[in-house]
Design an enzyme around this catalytic site. Structure first.
Site, PDB file in Angstrom:
ATOM      1  N   ASP A 110       0.836  -1.189   0.000  1.00 16.75           N
ATOM      2  CA  ASP A 110       0.000   0.000   0.000  1.00 16.75           C
ATOM      3  C   ASP A 110       0.884   1.257   0.000  1.00 16.75           C
ATOM      4  O   ASP A 110       1.753   1.388  -0.865  1.00 16.75           O
ATOM      5  CB  ASP A 110      -0.966  -0.049   1.201  1.00 16.75           C
ATOM      6  CG  ASP A 110      -2.039   1.013   1.165  1.00 16.75           C
ATOM      7  OD1 ASP A 110      -3.087   0.789   0.514  1.00 16.75           O
ATOM      8  OD2 ASP A 110      -1.830   2.076   1.773  1.00 16.75           O
ATOM      9  N   HIS A 280      -7.213  -6.819   0.350  1.00 17.70           N
ATOM     10  CA  HIS A 280      -6.067  -5.908   0.237  1.00 17.70           C
ATOM     11  C   HIS A 280      -4.913  -6.286   1.158  1.00 17.70           C
ATOM     12  O   HIS A 280      -3.759  -6.004   0.860  1.00 17.70           O
ATOM     13  CB  HIS A 280      -6.537  -4.491   0.552  1.00 17.70           C
ATOM     14  CG  HIS A 280      -5.503  -3.425   0.378  1.00 17.70           C
ATOM     15  ND1 HIS A 280      -4.690  -3.338  -0.732  1.00 17.70           N
ATOM     16  CD2 HIS A 280      -5.149  -2.381   1.184  1.00 17.70           C
ATOM     17  CE1 HIS A 280      -3.889  -2.290  -0.608  1.00 17.70           C
ATOM     18  NE2 HIS A 280      -4.148  -1.701   0.544  1.00 17.70           N
TER      19      HIS A 280
END
Length: 296
Positions: A110, A280
Protein backbone atom coordinates in the site's frame (compact mmCIF):
# COMPACT_ATOMS: atom_id res chain seq x y z
CA UNK A 1 7.22 -4.05 27.43
CA UNK A 2 6.04 -2.48 24.19
CA UNK A 3 2.46 -3.58 23.32
CA UNK A 4 3.48 -5.31 20.07
CA UNK A 5 6.52 -7.16 21.44
CA UNK A 6 4.57 -10.42 21.74
CA UNK A 7 3.89 -10.37 18.00
CA UNK A 8 7.60 -10.19 17.20
CA UNK A 9 9.49 -12.62 19.47
CA UNK A 10 13.27 -12.36 19.17
CA UNK A 11 13.07 -8.98 17.42
CA UNK A 12 14.96 -6.01 18.84
CA UNK A 13 12.86 -2.88 19.35
CA UNK A 14 14.64 0.43 18.82
CA UNK A 15 13.97 4.10 18.21
CA UNK A 16 16.34 5.57 15.64
CA UNK A 17 16.60 9.22 14.67
CA UNK A 18 16.97 10.01 11.00
CA UNK A 19 17.32 13.74 10.45
CA UNK A 20 14.50 15.43 12.33
CA UNK A 21 12.36 12.28 12.59
CA UNK A 22 12.61 9.51 15.15
CA UNK A 23 11.45 6.19 13.71
CA UNK A 24 9.98 3.22 15.55
CA UNK A 25 12.01 0.21 14.35
CA UNK A 26 12.17 -3.56 14.88
CA UNK A 27 15.10 -5.66 13.72
CA UNK A 28 15.31 -9.44 13.64
CA UNK A 29 16.65 -12.43 11.79
CA UNK A 30 19.87 -13.05 9.90
CA UNK A 31 20.92 -12.95 6.28
CA UNK A 32 20.58 -10.28 3.60
CA UNK A 33 18.71 -7.14 4.74
CA UNK A 34 15.03 -6.69 3.90
CA UNK A 35 13.29 -3.42 4.74
CA UNK A 36 9.52 -3.82 5.24
CA UNK A 37 7.18 -0.83 4.84
CA UNK A 38 3.51 -1.05 5.85
CA UNK A 39 0.62 0.85 4.32
CA UNK A 40 -2.47 2.83 5.27
CA UNK A 41 -4.19 2.56 7.71
CA UNK A 42 -1.73 0.30 9.49
CA UNK A 43 1.61 0.01 11.29
CA UNK A 44 4.57 -2.38 11.28
CA UNK A 45 2.29 -4.81 13.15
CA UNK A 46 0.91 -5.91 9.78
CA UNK A 47 4.04 -8.04 9.16
CA UNK A 48 3.69 -10.23 12.26
CA UNK A 49 2.51 -13.36 10.41
CA UNK A 50 5.30 -13.34 7.83
CA UNK A 51 8.14 -11.87 9.93
CA UNK A 52 9.20 -15.04 11.84
CA UNK A 53 9.62 -17.24 8.74
CA UNK A 54 11.23 -14.40 6.79
CA UNK A 55 13.67 -13.91 9.67
CA UNK A 56 15.03 -17.39 8.90
CA UNK A 57 16.32 -16.16 5.53
CA UNK A 58 16.82 -12.41 5.96
CA UNK A 59 17.61 -9.64 8.41
CA UNK A 60 14.29 -7.84 8.69
CA UNK A 61 14.01 -4.12 9.40
CA UNK A 62 10.42 -3.14 10.16
CA UNK A 63 9.48 0.49 10.66
CA UNK A 64 6.43 2.58 11.36
CA UNK A 65 6.37 5.07 8.50
CA UNK A 66 6.75 8.72 9.55
CA UNK A 67 3.35 9.86 10.79
CA UNK A 68 2.19 6.32 11.55
CA UNK A 69 2.29 4.13 14.64
CA UNK A 70 4.91 5.18 17.17
CA UNK A 71 7.19 7.02 14.76
CA UNK A 72 7.33 10.80 14.91
CA UNK A 73 4.67 12.75 13.06
CA UNK A 74 6.41 15.46 11.02
CA UNK A 75 4.55 18.78 10.83
CA UNK A 76 2.54 19.47 7.71
CA UNK A 77 4.05 21.75 5.09
CA UNK A 78 2.38 23.82 2.41
CA UNK A 79 3.58 21.58 -0.40
CA UNK A 80 3.15 18.34 1.62
CA UNK A 81 6.88 17.63 1.26
CA UNK A 82 7.11 16.12 4.75
CA UNK A 83 5.03 13.16 3.58
CA UNK A 84 6.21 12.99 -0.03
CA UNK A 85 7.32 9.47 -0.89
CA UNK A 86 10.67 10.90 -2.01
CA UNK A 87 11.21 12.39 1.46
CA UNK A 88 10.28 9.17 3.26
CA UNK A 89 12.37 7.10 0.84
CA UNK A 90 15.39 9.27 1.56
CA UNK A 91 14.87 8.71 5.30
CA UNK A 92 14.67 4.95 4.70
CA UNK A 93 17.99 4.96 2.83
CA UNK A 94 19.60 6.92 5.67
CA UNK A 95 18.15 4.50 8.24
CA UNK A 96 19.49 1.44 6.44
CA UNK A 97 22.89 3.04 5.99
CA UNK A 98 23.00 3.80 9.72
CA UNK A 99 22.40 0.10 10.37
CA UNK A 100 25.28 -0.86 8.09
CA UNK A 101 23.14 -1.77 5.06
CA UNK A 102 24.10 0.45 2.10
CA UNK A 103 22.32 -2.01 -0.22
CA UNK A 104 19.17 -3.92 0.69
CA UNK A 105 15.94 -5.44 -0.58
CA UNK A 106 12.66 -3.73 0.16
CA UNK A 107 9.08 -4.96 0.50
CA UNK A 108 6.20 -2.53 0.70
CA UNK A 109 2.44 -2.76 0.96
CA UNK A 110 0.00 0.00 0.00
CA UNK A 111 1.53 3.41 0.92
CA UNK A 112 4.73 1.64 1.95
CA UNK A 113 4.94 0.17 -1.55
CA UNK A 114 4.74 3.71 -2.95
CA UNK A 115 7.72 4.65 -0.81
CA UNK A 116 9.47 1.45 -1.95
CA UNK A 117 9.16 2.05 -5.68
CA UNK A 118 10.04 5.75 -5.30
CA UNK A 119 13.17 4.71 -3.38
CA UNK A 120 14.00 2.26 -6.17
CA UNK A 121 13.65 4.98 -8.81
CA UNK A 122 15.54 7.65 -6.87
CA UNK A 123 18.33 5.51 -5.37
CA UNK A 124 18.73 2.47 -7.63
CA UNK A 125 22.21 1.63 -6.32
CA UNK A 126 20.72 0.95 -2.87
CA UNK A 127 18.12 -1.62 -3.94
CA UNK A 128 18.92 -5.30 -4.39
CA UNK A 129 15.33 -6.46 -4.98
CA UNK A 130 11.90 -4.85 -4.82
CA UNK A 131 8.65 -6.51 -3.67
CA UNK A 132 5.45 -4.55 -4.29
CA UNK A 133 2.18 -5.62 -2.66
CA UNK A 134 -1.20 -4.66 -4.12
CA UNK A 135 -0.63 -1.30 -5.81
CA UNK A 136 0.17 0.23 -9.17
CA UNK A 137 2.11 3.51 -9.43
CA UNK A 138 0.37 6.60 -8.12
CA UNK A 139 0.14 8.44 -11.45
CA UNK A 140 -1.40 5.34 -13.02
CA UNK A 141 -4.13 5.34 -10.37
CA UNK A 142 -4.96 8.99 -10.95
CA UNK A 143 -4.98 8.59 -14.73
CA UNK A 144 -7.46 5.71 -14.50
CA UNK A 145 -9.69 7.38 -11.90
CA UNK A 146 -13.10 6.92 -13.46
CA UNK A 147 -16.46 6.55 -11.79
CA UNK A 148 -15.87 2.98 -10.65
CA UNK A 149 -12.49 3.75 -9.11
CA UNK A 150 -13.84 6.90 -7.48
CA UNK A 151 -16.53 4.85 -5.76
CA UNK A 152 -14.21 2.03 -4.67
CA UNK A 153 -11.32 4.29 -3.67
CA UNK A 154 -13.09 7.40 -2.41
CA UNK A 155 -10.47 7.77 0.31
CA UNK A 156 -7.92 8.95 -2.27
CA UNK A 157 -9.88 12.14 -2.85
CA UNK A 158 -11.44 12.43 0.60
CA UNK A 159 -8.18 12.29 2.56
CA UNK A 160 -6.49 14.63 0.07
CA UNK A 161 -9.01 17.42 0.69
CA UNK A 162 -7.65 20.62 2.16
CA UNK A 163 -7.31 20.66 5.96
CA UNK A 164 -9.20 20.47 8.21
CA UNK A 165 -12.13 18.90 6.35
CA UNK A 166 -11.17 15.19 6.47
CA UNK A 167 -9.52 15.55 9.87
CA UNK A 168 -12.69 17.05 11.37
CA UNK A 169 -14.98 14.40 9.94
CA UNK A 170 -12.78 11.44 10.91
CA UNK A 171 -12.31 12.81 14.43
CA UNK A 172 -16.06 12.57 14.96
CA UNK A 173 -15.93 8.75 14.98
CA UNK A 174 -12.31 7.67 14.44
CA UNK A 175 -12.60 4.01 15.44
CA UNK A 176 -15.80 3.49 13.47
CA UNK A 177 -14.05 4.99 10.45
CA UNK A 178 -10.95 2.80 10.63
CA UNK A 179 -12.93 -0.37 11.40
CA UNK A 180 -15.14 0.26 8.37
CA UNK A 181 -12.12 0.95 6.17
CA UNK A 182 -10.25 -2.17 7.23
CA UNK A 183 -13.26 -4.48 6.98
CA UNK A 184 -14.41 -3.35 3.55
CA UNK A 185 -10.93 -3.99 2.07
CA UNK A 186 -10.74 -7.62 3.22
CA UNK A 187 -11.97 -10.57 1.22
CA UNK A 188 -14.68 -11.51 3.71
CA UNK A 189 -15.59 -7.91 4.62
CA UNK A 190 -14.87 -8.38 8.33
CA UNK A 191 -12.13 -7.71 10.88
CA UNK A 192 -11.49 -11.43 11.43
CA UNK A 193 -8.15 -11.40 9.58
CA UNK A 194 -6.55 -9.04 12.09
CA UNK A 195 -4.82 -10.06 15.31
CA UNK A 196 -6.37 -8.12 18.23
CA UNK A 197 -3.07 -6.50 19.22
CA UNK A 198 -2.33 -5.47 15.64
CA UNK A 199 -5.86 -4.13 15.21
CA UNK A 200 -5.50 -2.05 18.35
CA UNK A 201 -2.32 -0.49 16.99
CA UNK A 202 -4.17 0.49 13.81
CA UNK A 203 -7.06 1.97 15.77
CA UNK A 204 -4.74 3.89 18.09
CA UNK A 205 -3.37 5.92 15.18
CA UNK A 206 -6.81 7.47 14.73
CA UNK A 207 -7.21 8.24 18.43
CA UNK A 208 -4.51 10.91 17.95
CA UNK A 209 -5.32 14.15 16.09
CA UNK A 210 -1.71 14.30 14.89
CA UNK A 211 -2.05 10.78 13.49
CA UNK A 212 -5.18 11.70 11.55
CA UNK A 213 -3.42 14.74 10.12
CA UNK A 214 -0.42 12.62 9.18
CA UNK A 215 -2.42 10.13 7.12
CA UNK A 216 -4.25 12.98 5.40
CA UNK A 217 -0.92 14.61 4.56
CA UNK A 218 0.24 11.27 3.16
CA UNK A 219 -2.68 11.32 0.72
CA UNK A 220 -2.32 15.04 -0.01
CA UNK A 221 1.25 14.31 -1.03
CA UNK A 222 -0.06 11.48 -3.21
CA UNK A 223 -2.40 13.87 -5.03
CA UNK A 224 0.32 16.49 -5.60
CA UNK A 225 4.08 16.04 -5.35
CA UNK A 226 4.06 12.23 -5.62
CA UNK A 227 1.98 12.30 -8.79
CA UNK A 228 4.20 15.01 -10.30
CA UNK A 229 7.38 13.01 -9.67
CA UNK A 230 5.79 9.87 -11.13
CA UNK A 231 4.72 11.75 -14.23
CA UNK A 232 8.23 13.11 -14.68
CA UNK A 233 9.78 9.66 -14.44
CA UNK A 234 7.22 8.17 -16.80
CA UNK A 235 7.80 10.92 -19.36
CA UNK A 236 11.56 10.43 -19.10
CA UNK A 237 11.25 6.66 -19.51
CA UNK A 238 12.93 6.04 -16.16
CA UNK A 239 12.53 2.43 -15.06
CA UNK A 240 13.09 0.50 -11.86
CA UNK A 241 16.38 -1.36 -12.24
CA UNK A 242 16.01 -3.85 -9.38
CA UNK A 243 14.38 -7.23 -10.07
CA UNK A 244 10.78 -6.76 -8.97
CA UNK A 245 8.11 -9.09 -7.60
CA UNK A 246 4.54 -7.80 -7.73
CA UNK A 247 1.76 -9.55 -5.78
CA UNK A 248 -1.86 -8.44 -5.80
CA UNK A 249 -5.03 -9.42 -3.98
CA UNK A 250 -7.71 -11.21 -5.99
CA UNK A 251 -10.44 -9.32 -4.14
CA UNK A 252 -8.86 -5.87 -4.12
CA UNK A 253 -6.52 -4.72 -6.87
CA UNK A 254 -7.54 -7.76 -8.90
CA UNK A 255 -11.16 -6.58 -9.01
CA UNK A 256 -12.02 -4.79 -12.21
CA UNK A 257 -8.72 -5.75 -13.87
CA UNK A 258 -7.94 -9.04 -15.56
CA UNK A 259 -4.24 -8.61 -14.80
CA UNK A 260 -2.53 -5.49 -13.39
CA UNK A 261 0.97 -6.89 -14.10
CA UNK A 262 1.38 -5.15 -17.50
CA UNK A 263 1.28 -1.80 -15.71
CA UNK A 264 4.39 -2.72 -13.76
CA UNK A 265 6.03 -4.10 -16.89
CA UNK A 266 6.05 -0.54 -18.22
CA UNK A 267 7.82 0.68 -15.06
CA UNK A 268 10.38 -2.09 -14.47
CA UNK A 269 13.28 -3.59 -16.37
CA UNK A 270 12.55 -7.00 -14.84
CA UNK A 271 9.29 -7.91 -13.12
CA UNK A 272 7.22 -10.98 -12.43
CA UNK A 273 3.96 -11.23 -10.57
CA UNK A 274 1.17 -13.36 -9.19
CA UNK A 275 -2.33 -13.03 -7.80
CA UNK A 276 -2.88 -13.96 -4.15
CA UNK A 277 -6.31 -15.08 -2.97
CA UNK A 278 -7.12 -12.32 -0.49
CA UNK A 279 -8.45 -8.84 -0.07
CA UNK A 280 -6.07 -5.91 0.24
CA UNK A 281 -4.21 -7.17 3.31
CA UNK A 282 -2.24 -10.01 1.72
CA UNK A 283 0.24 -10.64 4.52
CA UNK A 284 -2.50 -10.96 7.13
CA UNK A 285 -5.21 -12.64 5.06
CA UNK A 286 -3.02 -15.14 3.18
CA UNK A 287 0.51 -15.12 4.65
CA UNK A 288 1.39 -18.60 3.41
CA UNK A 289 0.82 -17.65 -0.21
CA UNK A 290 2.86 -14.46 0.19
CA UNK A 291 5.73 -16.44 1.70
CA UNK A 292 5.59 -19.00 -1.10
CA UNK A 293 6.35 -16.18 -3.54
CA UNK A 294 8.65 -14.00 -1.46
CA UNK A 295 11.03 -16.48 0.21
CA UNK A 296 12.50 -17.89 -3.03
Amino acid sequence: MEPLDALFPDFEHRRIRVGDTELNVRIGGSGPPLLCLHGYPQTQACWHRVAPPLADVATLVLIDLPGYGNSDKPPATRGHESYAKRTVASDCVALMQSLGFPRFSIMGHDRGARVAYRLSLDTPAAVERLIVLDIVPTIEVWDAFGAGAANRSYHWTFLAQEAPLPETLIAGAPRAYIDMTLARWTQDKSLDAFDPAALESYRALFDDAAGITAVCEDYRAGATIDAVLDAQDRAAGTKIAAPTLFLWGSNYLGQGQNNPLPTWERWCTEVRGAEVTSGHFLVEENPDSVLDHVVP
